[in-house]
Motif scaffolding. Sequence first.
Motif, mmCIF file in Angstrom:
data_model
loop_
_atom_site.group_PDB
_atom_site.id
_atom_site.type_symbol
_atom_site.label_atom_id
_atom_site.label_comp_id
_atom_site.label_asym_id
_atom_site.label_seq_id
_atom_site.Cartn_x
_atom_site.Cartn_y
_atom_site.Cartn_z
ATOM 1 N N ILE A 60 19.732 -4.093 -2.486
ATOM 2 C CA ILE A 60 19.343 -3.557 -3.805
ATOM 3 C C ILE A 60 19.653 -2.072 -3.903
ATOM 4 C CG2 ILE A 60 17.457 -3.186 -5.426
ATOM 5 C CD1 ILE A 60 16.078 -5.668 -4.323
ATOM 6 N N LYS A 97 0.813 -1.228 0.000
ATOM 7 C CA LYS A 97 0.000 0.000 0.000
ATOM 8 C C LYS A 97 0.848 1.280 0.000
ATOM 9 C CE LYS A 97 -4.273 -1.701 2.011
ATOM 10 N NZ LYS A 97 -5.300 -1.520 3.028
ATOM 11 N N ALA A 100 11.965 -0.050 8.169
ATOM 12 C CA ALA A 100 10.881 -0.595 8.987
ATOM 13 C C ALA A 100 11.518 -1.151 10.247
ATOM 14 C CB ALA A 100 10.155 -1.692 8.215
ATOM 15 N N GLU A 101 11.197 -0.552 11.397
ATOM 16 C CA GLU A 101 11.872 -0.929 12.641
ATOM 17 C C GLU A 101 10.860 -1.261 13.737
ATOM 18 O OE1 GLU A 101 15.050 -1.335 12.651
ATOM 19 O OE2 GLU A 101 15.577 -0.257 10.818
ATOM 20 N N ASN A 156 -0.029 6.023 7.885
ATOM 21 C CA ASN A 156 1.350 5.797 8.320
ATOM 22 C C ASN A 156 1.814 6.979 9.164
ATOM 23 O OD1 ASN A 156 3.626 4.246 8.550
ATOM 24 N ND2 ASN A 156 4.102 4.203 6.363
HETATM 25 O O1 PMT Z 1 3.540 -2.286 2.121
HETATM 26 P P1 PMT Z 1 2.779 -1.764 3.321
HETATM 27 O O2 PMT Z 1 1.897 -2.803 3.937
HETATM 28 O O3 PMT Z 1 2.051 -0.482 2.990
HETATM 29 O O4 PMT Z 1 3.859 -1.407 4.434
HETATM 30 C C1 PMT Z 1 4.779 -0.363 4.239
HETATM 31 C C2 PMT Z 1 6.167 -0.719 4.765
HETATM 32 C C3 PMT Z 1 6.127 -0.866 6.276
HETATM 33 C C4 PMT Z 1 6.674 -2.010 4.125
HETATM 34 C C5 PMT Z 1 7.121 0.468 4.310
HETATM 35 O O5 PMT Z 1 6.654 1.648 4.865
HETATM 36 C C6 PMT Z 1 8.548 0.240 4.753
HETATM 37 O O6 PMT Z 1 8.950 0.563 5.844
HETATM 38 N N1 PMT Z 1 9.373 -0.346 3.833
HETATM 39 C C7 PMT Z 1 10.770 -0.751 4.074
HETATM 40 C C8 PMT Z 1 10.821 -2.102 4.684
HETATM 41 C C9 PMT Z 1 12.227 -2.625 4.834
HETATM 42 O O7 PMT Z 1 12.589 -3.547 4.158
HETATM 43 O O8 PMT Z 1 13.008 -1.991 5.650
HETATM 44 P P2 PMT Z 1 14.528 -2.434 5.957
HETATM 45 O O9 PMT Z 1 14.894 -1.632 7.130
HETATM 46 O O10 PMT Z 1 14.647 -3.920 6.035
HETATM 47 O O11 PMT Z 1 15.353 -1.955 4.690
HETATM 48 C C10 PMT Z 1 15.900 -0.655 4.574
HETATM 49 C C11 PMT Z 1 15.847 -0.168 3.129
HETATM 50 O O12 PMT Z 1 16.730 -0.945 2.290
HETATM 51 C C12 PMT Z 1 14.505 -0.266 2.493
HETATM 52 O O13 PMT Z 1 14.324 0.864 1.652
HETATM 53 C C13 PMT Z 1 14.584 -1.545 1.679
HETATM 54 O O14 PMT Z 1 13.713 -1.479 0.547
HETATM 55 C C14 PMT Z 1 16.040 -1.554 1.234
HETATM 56 N N2 PMT Z 1 16.629 -2.894 1.077
HETATM 57 C C15 PMT Z 1 16.618 -3.773 2.131
HETATM 58 C C16 PMT Z 1 17.231 -5.009 1.977
HETATM 59 C C17 PMT Z 1 17.857 -5.333 0.749
HETATM 60 N N3 PMT Z 1 18.422 -6.504 0.554
HETATM 61 N N4 PMT Z 1 17.845 -4.440 -0.257
HETATM 62 C C18 PMT Z 1 17.259 -3.232 -0.104
HETATM 63 O O15 PMT Z 1 17.244 -2.413 -1.044
#
Ligand code: PMT
Length: 408
Positions: free
Chosen positions: A316, A224, A332-333, A370
């Motif tokens: 990525i 979403k 997302a924490e 959010n």
């Molecule tokens: O989809 P919804 O239900 O609306 O929910 C929204 C959400 C909570 C998913 C969104 O708001 C959100 O927080 N997305 C990021 C989730 C996440 O993977 O967080 P992370 O802390 O694990 O990663 C940090 C960033 O690195 C993110 O931008 C992620 O896309 C990116 N990443 C992470 C791991 C990886 N191997 N490659 C990446 O690019």
Amino acid sequence: MSSRLLRGQPLAGRHVVLGVTGSISCYKAVELASRLVQAEAVVDVALTAHAAEFVTPLTFRSITGREPYLDMFRPHGEHGEAHVELARRADLMLIAPATASTIARIAHGLADDFVSLTALATTVPLLVAPAMDSQMWEHAATQANRTLLAERGVQFVGPAGGRLASGRVGAGRLVEPAEIVERVKARLGREHGDLVGRRVIVTAGGNREAIDPVRFIGNHSSGKQGYAIAAAARDRGATVTLISTAGLAPPPEVDVIAVSSHAEMFAAVQAACRGADVLVMAAAVADYRPVAPADHKIKRERAGDVTIELTQNADIIASVDEPGLVKVAFAAETDDLMENAARKLTAKGARLLVANDVTAPDAGFAVDTNRVTILDDRGGADELALMSKYDVGMRLLDRVAELLAEAR
Ligand code: PMT
């Protein structure tokens, strides 16, 4: 920066002329007018006499707070030339529902009712949402008129397929009002938006990493937030590619690339980012995948307890290295939100990072709202109140637009 974008409301103050012509689907034009008014547009309704047989001008006056235009020979307000005045004031004209005869009139330059008169007198974008029986829509005359108008820049919205008033099933239904409003926003975005000429890539949803042909490791992301950002970028005039694992209805006028695993998302993001201006990684990317997914379904009876060995996936966003690309990460924490977020901003090479506490029931995964803090690479932190995910997208894109403008 425009105040209408700051409030996440791209239609605020925009003047939309809604032409309504005689069809059983006129009742949906009432909802359409209401949705446009709720989106803070100024809505003037022009009706044909046939439309007024289905819905009274009083209904539209009550919804829009403005006197509808109906009779060409009765002075309207102060203006003798009401159609010319209306056509001049508009930001956009929308005809919904548009009958076969109205489409024919406009195609051939006839101006014998208020709707066709205004359509002929205006130079602003014209959107036409047809509604008629499928045989009328498919008739060679209607199709030729449609082609003629499309060649002149008129944008058609639908018709949709489904069950028609005649009982027939086919193309001819008026597109649902919510989608028509999205098309209006998108069109006005292309005319006036601050991201016109920009290519924005957005990711959405959670990856699925196969354990065997029927099972996977996944997460709670619904997509979403990513879809809402894609729609917001479109409404500011950007050309948007949405790389998604989610099965949500695609936002109109957004190019959607469906992926599932991390490997598919990795490849799609690398390809899409070539020559792009912005990457927003809202997807919940899988950090791990099974080392050796089974070729056949793992049988409970034979396998007993199972241990799945996992290996790390590549990052990525950190691996995208496109010159000039503004990278936006999310975090997302569940604990130590700000410390983890600040660390990720640097580690991912992002200009902005959206810190998202996913423990609150009204924020994070799967809900429509959010509550986030936007961190930037200069040490700034902008804590936002609870708002819709579309509004989060708008606030984030305000910051992105500033960064793009600085780089010019
Ligand atoms: O989809 P919804 O239900 O609306 O929910 C929204 C959400 C909570 C998913 C969104 O708001 C959100 O927080 N997305 C990021 C989730 C996440 O993977 O967080 P992370 O802390 O694990 O990663 C940090 C960033 O690195 C993110 O931008 C992620 O896309 C990116 N990443 C992470 C791991 C990886 N191997 N490659 C990446 O690019």
